[in-house]
Structures are given as C-alpha cells and as structure tokens.
Scaffold this motif. Structure first.
Motif, PDB file in Angstrom:
ATOM      1  N   UNK A  72      57.542  82.104 -58.532  1.00  0.00           N
ATOM      2  CA  UNK A  72      58.619  82.893 -57.935  1.00  0.00           C
ATOM      3  C   UNK A  72      58.824  82.590 -56.451  1.00  0.00           C
ATOM      4  N   UNK A  73      57.837  81.972 -55.820  1.00  0.00           N
ATOM      5  CA  UNK A  73      57.834  81.806 -54.360  1.00  0.00           C
ATOM      6  C   UNK A  73      58.780  80.686 -53.937  1.00  0.00           C
ATOM      7  N   UNK A  74      59.710  81.017 -53.038  1.00  0.00           N
ATOM      8  CA  UNK A  74      60.637  80.003 -52.531  1.00  0.00           C
ATOM      9  C   UNK A  74      60.512  79.771 -51.029  1.00  0.00           C
ATOM     10  N   UNK A  75      59.597  80.506 -50.390  1.00  0.00           N
ATOM     11  CA  UNK A  75      59.405  80.371 -48.945  1.00  0.00           C
ATOM     12  C   UNK A  75      57.977  80.761 -48.585  1.00  0.00           C
ATOM     13  N   UNK A  76      57.325  79.935 -47.777  1.00  0.00           N
ATOM     14  CA  UNK A  76      55.967  80.236 -47.317  1.00  0.00           C
ATOM     15  C   UNK A  76      55.921  80.029 -45.808  1.00  0.00           C
ATOM     16  N   UNK A  77      55.515  81.067 -45.094  1.00  0.00           N
ATOM     17  CA  UNK A  77      55.327  80.983 -43.645  1.00  0.00           C
ATOM     18  C   UNK A  77      53.873  81.323 -43.351  1.00  0.00           C
ATOM     19  N   UNK A  78      53.146  80.369 -42.792  1.00  0.00           N
ATOM     20  CA  UNK A  78      51.738  80.581 -42.470  1.00  0.00           C
ATOM     21  C   UNK A  78      51.562  80.666 -40.959  1.00  0.00           C
ATOM     22  N   UNK A  79      51.009  81.767 -40.501  1.00  0.00           N
ATOM     23  CA  UNK A  79      50.656  81.924 -39.095  1.00  0.00           C
ATOM     24  C   UNK A  79      49.204  81.499 -38.927  1.00  0.00           C
ATOM     25  N   UNK A  80      48.985  80.432 -38.184  1.00  0.00           N
ATOM     26  CA  UNK A  80      47.624  79.950 -37.952  1.00  0.00           C
ATOM     27  C   UNK A  80      47.563  79.088 -36.704  1.00  0.00           C
ATOM     28  N   UNK A  81      46.424  79.092 -36.062  1.00  0.00           N
ATOM     29  CA  UNK A  81      46.155  78.180 -34.958  1.00  0.00           C
ATOM     30  C   UNK A  81      45.020  77.226 -35.311  1.00  0.00           C
ATOM     31  N   UNK A  82      44.523  77.348 -36.557  1.00  0.00           N
ATOM     32  CA  UNK A  82      43.387  76.531 -37.004  1.00  0.00           C
ATOM     33  C   UNK A  82      43.722  75.871 -38.334  1.00  0.00           C
ATOM     34  N   UNK A 129      69.361  86.618 -47.229  1.00  0.00           N
ATOM     35  CA  UNK A 129      69.592  86.128 -48.576  1.00  0.00           C
ATOM     36  C   UNK A 129      69.179  84.697 -48.826  1.00  0.00           C
ATOM     37  N   UNK A 130      68.406  84.112 -47.900  1.00  0.00           N
ATOM     38  CA  UNK A 130      67.984  82.724 -48.064  1.00  0.00           C
ATOM     39  C   UNK A 130      66.657  82.599 -48.800  1.00  0.00           C
ATOM     40  N   UNK A 131      65.989  83.711 -49.043  1.00  0.00           N
ATOM     41  CA  UNK A 131      64.734  83.715 -49.796  1.00  0.00           C
ATOM     42  C   UNK A 131      64.672  84.957 -50.660  1.00  0.00           C
ATOM     43  N   UNK A 132      64.244  84.781 -51.894  1.00  0.00           N
ATOM     44  CA  UNK A 132      64.081  85.904 -52.813  1.00  0.00           C
ATOM     45  C   UNK A 132      62.630  86.351 -52.923  1.00  0.00           C
ATOM     46  N   UNK A 133      61.707  85.475 -52.521  1.00  0.00           N
ATOM     47  CA  UNK A 133      60.282  85.813 -52.602  1.00  0.00           C
ATOM     48  C   UNK A 133      59.545  84.967 -51.576  1.00  0.00           C
ATOM     49  N   UNK A 134      59.183  85.579 -50.464  1.00  0.00           N
ATOM     50  CA  UNK A 134      58.578  84.856 -49.336  1.00  0.00           C
ATOM     51  C   UNK A 134      57.147  85.324 -49.117  1.00  0.00           C
ATOM     52  N   UNK A 135      56.240  84.365 -49.044  1.00  0.00           N
ATOM     53  CA  UNK A 135      54.850  84.646 -48.672  1.00  0.00           C
ATOM     54  C   UNK A 135      54.705  84.501 -47.170  1.00  0.00           C
ATOM     55  N   UNK A 136      54.215  85.542 -46.525  1.00  0.00           N
ATOM     56  CA  UNK A 136      53.893  85.469 -45.096  1.00  0.00           C
ATOM     57  C   UNK A 136      52.382  85.651 -44.974  1.00  0.00           C
ATOM     58  N   UNK A 137      51.727  84.642 -44.446  1.00  0.00           N
ATOM     59  CA  UNK A 137      50.263  84.595 -44.445  1.00  0.00           C
ATOM     60  C   UNK A 137      49.743  84.414 -43.027  1.00  0.00           C
ATOM     61  N   UNK A 138      48.724  85.171 -42.670  1.00  0.00           N
ATOM     62  CA  UNK A 138      47.958  84.926 -41.446  1.00  0.00           C
ATOM     63  C   UNK A 138      46.582  84.449 -41.867  1.00  0.00           C
ATOM     64  N   UNK A 139      46.196  83.249 -41.464  1.00  0.00           N
ATOM     65  CA  UNK A 139      44.920  82.677 -41.911  1.00  0.00           C
ATOM     66  C   UNK A 139      44.270  81.921 -40.761  1.00  0.00           C
TER      67      UNK A 139
END
Length: 322
Positions: A72-82, A129-139
């Motif tokens: 289902x995921x169409x967008x993934x944004x990962x916040x990371x410095x490592x 409306x550009x994403x229907x299911x977005x994962x936002x991750x801090x890792x």
C-alpha cells in the motif's frame, strides 16, 4: 484534506547499555549521568545491524497498526543523520527491504529535529493528494558517532527507530479534525559550532564524532523550543495548555522539564522515555509516541504537541490530533 496518523510503530535494538557499563570505559558514574541527564540506560545496535534494519522493524509495526501492508505504501520519508550509506537514501533501502512498489522515497536530514521536519514534508504529499499511504520514519544509530573518551557526549545517545503511517482524511478545517494541524520549523546556521559532527564526505572524508557545547545547547533549547511551540499552537488554532500530551524530543530530562514549565504544560502530560532510551535523535519523538500508544495513555482523538531541537541548529514543533 488532512494528513492523518493511522498507525504508529517503534523498535529498539536488543543490546542494553547501562550507565554502569559506560563507567567501565569512560570516567563517569551512574549517579553523575542520572543527576545531569535523567538517563539510566540506552540501546545499541548490533555491529551487523544498519539503521535501515531499525527503520524497517518500526515500519512493519506501524503498518500493521494501520491495517496496511508494504504493497500500500507509495511514499517513504526517513529522518536520519546516520544513514546506511552516503547514497542512496536510506528510504530507498527501506523501500527495497519492505518490498514496497515503485514510489517516492527520500531522506530528511535535520538531526534531532528530523522527524518534525519529515512530518511537515510528508504532509505536503498526503494533504495535497500526492500520497495515499506514506511512511514517515525516524531512525538513528547515534552510538556510531560517539567519541567514547568524551563523557560529556557518549553517555547521552542511543539507537532506535519510530514510524508513523500518514493517510489522507477529510476534515472541516477546524481544530477538532484528526491529523496534522499546525507546524513551526526553524533553523539558525550561525549556531553550528554548538552541536555538530567533525567529519564529512566533502571536508575530510571521515565519519567524524559528535561535538557539543552542552550548556549553550541547553540554553538555546529551552528558549527557542518554547517560541516554536507557541507558534505551532497558533498555527493550529489551539491554546498550548489544551493539549492532552506533550511528546518532546528526548534529549535530556532537564530540558523536557524546563520547556514544559516555560510554556505552561502540566508535567503529568509529558511523555518521557529518556531514562530508558537516552537521546535517539530523529527517532526519539516517534519512539515516545509509540510508547504512549502502546501503554494506552495516548488514545485516538487526543491532541498531541511534538517538539525537537538538533544540530544546525534546527528546531520545530508540531500539533497533531491522533
């Protein structure tokens, strides 16, 4: 249209590093660390465990909570410095490991403020409306940036990941709407020398170690974060004291308490995980949110206030109705 949080997840590596463990390798003590930071222990990723593995584990839990699958995921944004590698973006590695279809995947680098920044960026995809299911991750695997001879920094950080699923939801434009309601993002590059890593690809070709002027960071954190909190609350159209839960970046227990007191938030509304997690940088807010959801304190419909400050200096705040 609102960006609604439909699932939350978190992951901590198995290895626990106590204050007593650190006292064996650097001149410090459990009492010294607890008194100054509130930290009792932190987690450390295994040597063969890249930060993408932490992100994937947290993402799977968040997707399950949302009733979604990687398909289902169409967008993934990962916040990371490592991140795993200089390139590609860790988000694309997460995409591959999860088995998500072709879509948008990229990283956001604002250090400890990364998750708040990433939420704002993802909101631009979901609410438009550009994403229907977005994962936002801090890792983060912050222990890999430590100078283990510097007791002022190596005791502060740990590894982990947290994730949320954002999906579009119809709102009315009122503060009663579910979703992301308000933001305030800030940066001041003139304060770089207060918190930075002394290495980089285009400077010395090294990973480097984290360097920090702790007292100066503390002073800027309490003042600047408080301003951003009021700005985010104004953007959302709510009084600060009306929030149900304050979920701050878990940098230092004294900073958490100082900010809450300055903006007038009851200490009983503060979710603190710093004692067990230490500072996991961009992962700290979603990890704390996951803890609150998992133990039943944070419930659907609750009004949440998030805030963070990191190297750059960057800082920001966000208001969410779960």
């Amino acid at each position: 249209m609102r960006s609604v949080v439909t699932g939350v997840g978190g992951y901590l590596p198995e290895r626990v590093v106590t204050n007593d463990d650190l006292a064996k390798i650097v001149e410090t003590s459990d009492e010294w660390i607890r008194e100054r930071t509130g930290i009792h222990e932190r987690r450390k990723a295994a040597d063969d465990q890249p930060v993408s593995d932490l992100a994937v584990a947290a993402a799977r839990i968040a997707l399950e909570a949302a009733g979604r699958t990687p398909a289902d995921v169409d967008c993934i944004v990962v916040a990371t410095t490592t991140g795993d590698l200089t390139f590609p973006a860790t988000a694309t590695i997460v995409q591959r490991k999860l088995g998500c279809p072709v879509g948008v995947a990229f990283d956001v680098q604002a250090v400890c403020s990364g998750f708040v920044y990433a939420l704002s960026v993802a909101d631009g995809f979901v609410a438009r409306g550009r994403s229907k299911c977005c994962l936002v991750i801090g890792a983060e695997a912050m222990t890999r940036l430590m100078d283990w001879t510097d007791r002022g920094t190596c005791v502060l950080f740990g590894d982990g990941a947290g994730a949320v699923v954002l999906e579009p939801g119809e709102g009315t434009g009122a503060t009663a709407d579910r979703g992301l309601l308000g933001f305030a993002l800030r940066a001041d590059g003139t304060k770089q020398d207060l918190l930075f890593v002394d290495g980089g690809v285009s400077t010395n070709g090294q990973v480097g170690h984290l360097r920090m002027q702790g007292n100066q960071v503390f002073r800027h954190a309490v003042v600047n974060i408080s301003e951003a909190i009021h700005a985010a609350a104004a953007d959302a159209g709510i009084p600060v004291e009306s929030v149900d839960w304050f979920i701050p970046h878990q940098a230092n227990q004294r900073i958490l308490e100082g900010v809450a007191k300055r903006v007038g938030i009851d200490e009983r509304k503060v979710i603190s995980t710093v004692a067990r997690h230490a500072n996991t940088s961009a992962a700290s807010i979603p990890l704390a949110l996951y803890e609150g959801v998992k133990d039943g304190r944070v419930k659907p419909g609750d009004l949440l206030l998030l805030e963070a400050m990191g190297g750059g200096l960057t800082w920001g705040a966000c208001v969410i109705r779960l």
